[in-house]
Design an enzyme around this catalytic site. Structure first.
Site, short mmCIF file in Angstrom:
data_model
loop_
_atom_site.label_atom_id
_atom_site.label_comp_id
_atom_site.label_asym_id
_atom_site.label_seq_id
_atom_site.Cartn_x
_atom_site.Cartn_y
_atom_site.Cartn_z
N ARG A 1 -15.10 -3.17 -2.31
CA ARG A 1 -15.94 -2.52 -3.19
C ARG A 1 -15.74 -2.51 -4.56
O ARG A 1 -14.50 -2.85 -4.96
CB ARG A 1 -16.25 -1.36 -2.40
N GLY A 2 -16.68 -2.09 -5.30
CA GLY A 2 -16.37 -2.11 -6.86
C GLY A 2 -17.17 -3.31 -7.34
O GLY A 2 -16.92 -4.52 -6.91
N ALA A 3 -17.90 -3.22 -8.41
CA ALA A 3 -18.72 -4.47 -8.68
C ALA A 3 -18.04 -5.65 -8.83
O ALA A 3 -18.28 -6.88 -8.30
CB ALA A 3 -19.65 -3.96 -9.98
N ARG B 1 -25.29 -6.13 -0.63
CA ARG B 1 -25.78 -4.78 -1.37
C ARG B 1 -26.54 -5.12 -2.68
O ARG B 1 -26.45 -6.09 -3.17
CB ARG B 1 -24.24 -4.17 -1.74
N GLN C 1 -14.26 7.71 -3.36
CA GLN C 1 -13.49 6.64 -4.06
C GLN C 1 -12.37 7.22 -5.00
O GLN C 1 -11.42 6.38 -5.30
CB GLN C 1 -14.41 5.77 -4.87
N ASP D 1 -22.10 -0.82 -12.37
CA ASP D 1 -22.64 -1.67 -11.61
C ASP D 1 -23.66 -2.75 -12.06
O ASP D 1 -23.63 -3.83 -11.64
CB ASP D 1 -22.88 -0.91 -10.42
N ASN E 1 -24.34 3.23 -12.35
CA ASN E 1 -22.94 3.35 -11.94
C ASN E 1 -22.81 4.27 -10.78
O ASN E 1 -23.98 4.84 -10.43
CB ASN E 1 -21.84 3.79 -13.11
N LYS E 2 -21.79 4.61 -10.11
CA LYS E 2 -21.73 5.40 -8.91
C LYS E 2 -22.33 6.81 -9.11
O LYS E 2 -22.12 7.58 -10.33
CB LYS E 2 -20.10 5.64 -8.75
O1 MRU Z 1 -19.97 1.86 -4.07
P1 MRU Z 1 -18.72 1.38 -4.98
O2 MRU Z 1 -17.45 1.90 -4.44
O3 MRU Z 1 -18.95 -0.01 -4.78
O4 MRU Z 1 -19.10 1.86 -6.39
C1 MRU Z 1 -18.34 1.34 -7.37
C2 MRU Z 1 -18.58 1.85 -8.57
O5 MRU Z 1 -19.67 2.48 -8.97
C3 MRU Z 1 -17.80 1.53 -9.75
O6 MRU Z 1 -17.81 2.40 -10.89
C4 MRU Z 1 -18.30 0.00 -10.39
O7 MRU Z 1 -18.44 -0.82 -9.41
C5 MRU Z 1 -17.25 -0.40 -11.32
S1 MRU Z 1 -15.99 -0.96 -10.69
C6 MRU Z 1 -14.72 -1.89 -11.72
#
Ligand code: MRU
Length: 339
Positions: free
Chosen positions: A53-55, A88, A186, A227, A237-238
């Site tokens: 996970r993470g963009a 996703r 996270q 994201d 973002n999250k």
């Molecule tokens: O649901 P996730 O854990 O994939 O969400 C991740 C985030 O929101 C991060 O802040 C974003 O992807 C940037 S990661 C460098």
């Protein structure tokens, strides 16, 4: 180079020549277990279920998924890419990486070379953004971050966490706070693990403690990843990022978004058009596999939100820093449509 290797040791997405190896982020920090993906379908499942996970990391995994798809035969390549794309909805790095892999296939280029190039470029972008972002910090600041934006979420080093790594290494950051990032944790599970492992001192707070901390004067900058960044600078973002930005503006705390150009979506005019992923309510209703909310209760679980550009002091990308982002400043760095 601002940062020593000791401050960047985790590599969560590893191509092994014939399969993809992923550090299973569902199990951290209790277990450091790896999963192996040998098909595009397995990669799509790993993305959907948050093993990766993470963009940026989602984009990298998908690129390797495209390599696996091609190796199982070009007849089904388009269908497999479409399946990966659906894994996703919010992080545009997924679609960006798949578009790039499709273009490489169309041009007859070696797909493994293309995926490795995407991975190498991401690491280089993160190191550069680390330096650019850290330069914005006055020496001695306290910073608060949200979610996990580090090596686990990227090819390595991280975006917002890369700025924090660079800021700590350069002596500019006196104190790092990480929000726990309900409901998937996270921040508590991943960011704290990553920072401890790399020898960076950090203090965990409940998400709901952030405004209190800002009022106390402990935090001068909120530093987050993204994201998807729309053409006017609105940033998905999250979940919880928007609330942090509102609280930051109220308290005179500055707000920095750090993301590679691959996260910029110039084809999406504003944040209103960004699809926000809704995940299963069970992520809220259960704890460590046990239901802790009364039977019959429902839960709503949007996992991203959109922070309006007006609440953002700086967007840091590898192409440069945009202060007080708006549509015109975004256009000057990213052109009219494609980043
Ligand atoms: O649901 P996730 O854990 O994939 O969400 C991740 C985030 O929101 C991060 O802040 C974003 O992807 C940037 S990661 C460098």
């Amino acid at each position: 180079m601002t940062v020593m290797n000791g401050h960047d040791r985790v590599r969560a997405v590893q191509w092994q020549g014939d399969h993809l190896r992923l550090l299973d982020q569902r199990l951290l920090p209790q277990h450091e277990a790896w999963i192996e993906c040998r098909t595009a379908r397995e990669v799509a499942g790993a993305i959907r279920d948050l093993a990766v996970r993470g963009a940026p990391a989602i984009g990298l995994a998908a690129a390797w998924g495209a390599v696996l798809a091609a190796r199982s035969g070009m007849a089904g390549f388009g269908t497999e890419l479409a399946m990966l794309r659906r894994a996703r909805p919010t992080a545009v790095n997924l679609m960006w990486a798949l578009d790039r892999m499709a273009a490489a296939a169309h041009a007859g280029r070696d797909l493994a070379v293309e995926a490795q190039t995407i991975q190498d470029e991401d690491l280089a972008a993160n190191r550069h953004m680390g330096d650019l972002g850290a330069a914005l910090l006055e020496p001695g600041v306290g910073v608060l971050t949200h979610c996990n934006t580090g090596s686990l979420a990227t090819a390595g080093f991280g975006t917002a966490l890369g700025v924090i790594r660079a800021g700590v290494a350069g002596g500019r950051i006196a104190k790092v706070y990480a929000g726990e990032t309900r409901p998937w944790l996270q921040g508590a599970r991943l960011t704290m693990w990553e920072l401890m492992r790399d020898g960076i001192d950090a203090t965990l707070i409940a998400d709901s403690a952030a405004a209190h901390l800002m009022r106390s004067g402990a935090v001068q900058w909120v530093i987050v990843g993204a994201d998807r960044i729309a053409a006017n600078g609105d940033t998905a973002n999250k979940i919880g990022t928007y609330a942090l930005a509102i609280a930051a503006r109220h308290h005179g705390v500055r707000f920095m978004v750090v993301a590679p150009a691959a996260t910029v979506d110039m084809a999406t005019a504003t944040g209103a058009a960004i699809a926000i992923e809704l995940r299963d309510g069970d992520e809220l209703l259960t704890w460590a596999g046990q239901r802790h909310v009364v039977a019959g209760a429902h839960a709503l679980n949007p996992v991203f939100d959109v922070t309006p550009a007006a609440l953002i002091d700086a967007i840091v990308t590898e192409r440069g820093v945009i202060a007080s982002p708006d549509a015109q400043r975004m256009r000057s760095l990213f052109g009219d449509r494609d980043a």
